[in-house]
Scaffold this motif. Structure first.
Motif, PDB file in Angstrom:
ATOM      1  N   VAL A   3       0.836  -1.200   0.000  1.00 36.05           N
ATOM      2  CA  VAL A   3       0.000   0.000   0.000  1.00 36.05           C
ATOM      3  C   VAL A   3       0.869   1.248   0.000  1.00 36.05           C
ATOM      4  CG1 VAL A   3      -1.714   1.292   1.341  1.00 36.05           C
ATOM      5  CG2 VAL A   3      -1.897  -1.191   1.163  1.00 36.05           C
ATOM      6  N   GLU A   4       1.966   1.207   0.741  1.00 30.12           N
ATOM      7  CA  GLU A   4       2.864   2.359   0.815  1.00 30.12           C
ATOM      8  C   GLU A   4       3.478   2.668  -0.544  1.00 30.12           C
ATOM      9  OE1 GLU A   4       3.173  -0.321   2.815  1.00 30.12           O
ATOM     10  OE2 GLU A   4       2.648   0.452   4.805  1.00 30.12           O
ATOM     11  N   PHE A   5       3.913   1.604  -1.244  1.00 30.41           N
ATOM     12  CA  PHE A   5       4.524   1.822  -2.551  1.00 30.41           C
ATOM     13  C   PHE A   5       3.483   2.310  -3.555  1.00 30.41           C
ATOM     14  CE2 PHE A   5       6.150   0.516  -6.742  1.00 30.41           C
ATOM     15  CZ  PHE A   5       7.302   1.290  -6.744  1.00 30.41           C
ATOM     16  N   ALA A   6       2.284   1.787  -3.503  1.00 34.87           N
ATOM     17  CA  ALA A   6       1.210   2.241  -4.395  1.00 34.87           C
ATOM     18  C   ALA A   6       0.920   3.722  -4.164  1.00 34.87           C
ATOM     19  CB  ALA A   6      -0.046   1.405  -4.192  1.00 34.87           C
ATOM     20  N   ALA A   7       0.888   4.130  -2.908  1.00 36.69           N
ATOM     21  CA  ALA A   7       0.661   5.549  -2.593  1.00 36.69           C
ATOM     22  C   ALA A   7       1.820   6.409  -3.085  1.00 36.69           C
ATOM     23  CB  ALA A   7       0.474   5.724  -1.086  1.00 36.69           C
ATOM     24  N   PHE A   8       3.044   5.912  -2.902  1.00 32.34           N
ATOM     25  CA  PHE A   8       4.221   6.623  -3.387  1.00 32.34           C
ATOM     26  C   PHE A   8       4.122   6.835  -4.899  1.00 32.34           C
ATOM     27  CE2 PHE A   8       8.352   6.511  -5.400  1.00 32.34           C
ATOM     28  CZ  PHE A   8       9.034   7.510  -4.724  1.00 32.34           C
ATOM     29  N   CYS A   9       3.788   5.781  -5.614  1.00 38.33           N
ATOM     30  CA  CYS A   9       3.670   5.872  -7.081  1.00 38.33           C
ATOM     31  C   CYS A   9       2.588   6.863  -7.490  1.00 38.33           C
ATOM     32  CB  CYS A   9       3.369   4.505  -7.686  1.00 38.33           C
ATOM     33  SG  CYS A   9       4.756   3.362  -7.605  1.00 38.33           S
ATOM     34  N   GLU A  10       1.449   6.808  -6.819  1.00 38.12           N
ATOM     35  CA  GLU A  10       0.358   7.717  -7.156  1.00 38.12           C
ATOM     36  C   GLU A  10       0.766   9.174  -6.958  1.00 38.12           C
ATOM     37  OE1 GLU A  10      -4.171   8.494  -5.675  1.00 38.12           O
ATOM     38  OE2 GLU A  10      -3.482   6.424  -5.862  1.00 38.12           O
ATOM     39  N   LEU A  11       1.533   9.440  -5.928  1.00 38.91           N
ATOM     40  CA  LEU A  11       1.981  10.799  -5.643  1.00 38.91           C
ATOM     41  C   LEU A  11       3.092  11.251  -6.593  1.00 38.91           C
ATOM     42  CD1 LEU A  11       1.974  13.319  -3.776  1.00 38.91           C
ATOM     43  CD2 LEU A  11       3.652  12.115  -2.368  1.00 38.91           C
ATOM     44  N   HIS A  12       4.075  10.394  -6.817  1.00 35.90           N
ATOM     45  CA  HIS A  12       5.279  10.816  -7.524  1.00 35.90           C
ATOM     46  C   HIS A  12       5.306  10.535  -9.020  1.00 35.90           C
ATOM     47  CE1 HIS A  12       7.407  12.263  -4.029  1.00 35.90           C
ATOM     48  NE2 HIS A  12       7.007  11.189  -3.374  1.00 35.90           N
ATOM     49  N   GLU A  13       4.590   9.545  -9.493  1.00 36.31           N
ATOM     50  CA  GLU A  13       4.694   9.202 -10.909  1.00 36.31           C
ATOM     51  C   GLU A  13       4.373  10.370 -11.846  1.00 36.31           C
ATOM     52  OE1 GLU A  13       3.492   5.777 -14.140  1.00 36.31           O
ATOM     53  OE2 GLU A  13       2.566   5.719 -12.159  1.00 36.31           O
TER      54      GLU A  13
END
Length: 128
Positions: A3-13
């Motif tokens: 979940v943390e990585f998915a949130a990171f991707c959503e924010l930074h991609e």
């Protein structure tokens, strides 16, 4: 995917992709490079999270991926192996990110980034 990585991707991609578009004019190429960087980040995600500054660690992986892919593609003109201050200027003046967004992306603090942008602007005002 955590979940943390998915949130990171959503924010930074989206921001990473905007940055990559500076170096890769084709949107598909920029998208591919960012996906490669995100896969590289995912492969070391626990290490990134344990680092003193996860955003900075991830940003460095993105920068390394952009530089490597740019060299592999043999693209002429600007090269992405600029210094950190120029990266900030690119994110601000070319990509259009506000200082707090830049701090979020590169893992810096807003005051330092504001100061670095002022210094870079004075040195390189005619380039941007």
């Amino acid at each position: 995917m955590s979940v943390e990585f998915a949130a990171f991707c959503e924010l930074h991609e989206p921001r990473y992709r905007s940055y990559a578009r500076v170096w890769f004019q084709e949107p598909a190429a920029a998208h591919r490079v960012v996906r490669l960087a995100l896969h590289a980040i995912a492969s070391v995600w626990p290490t990134v999270l344990e680092s003193p500054n996860p955003a900075a660690a991830a940003w460095q992986i993105l920068r390394d991926t952009v530089t490597e892919q740019h060299a592999t593609a043999g693209i002429e003109g600007l090269r992405p192996d600029v210094d950190g201050d120029e990266d900030l200027a690119i994110l601000h003046y070319v990509v259009g990110l506000a200082t707090p967004e830049i701090a979020d992306v590169v893992g810096g603090d807003t005051a330092s980034i504001t100061s670095q942008l002022r210094q870079t602007h004075r040195r390189r005002a005619t380039d941007w």
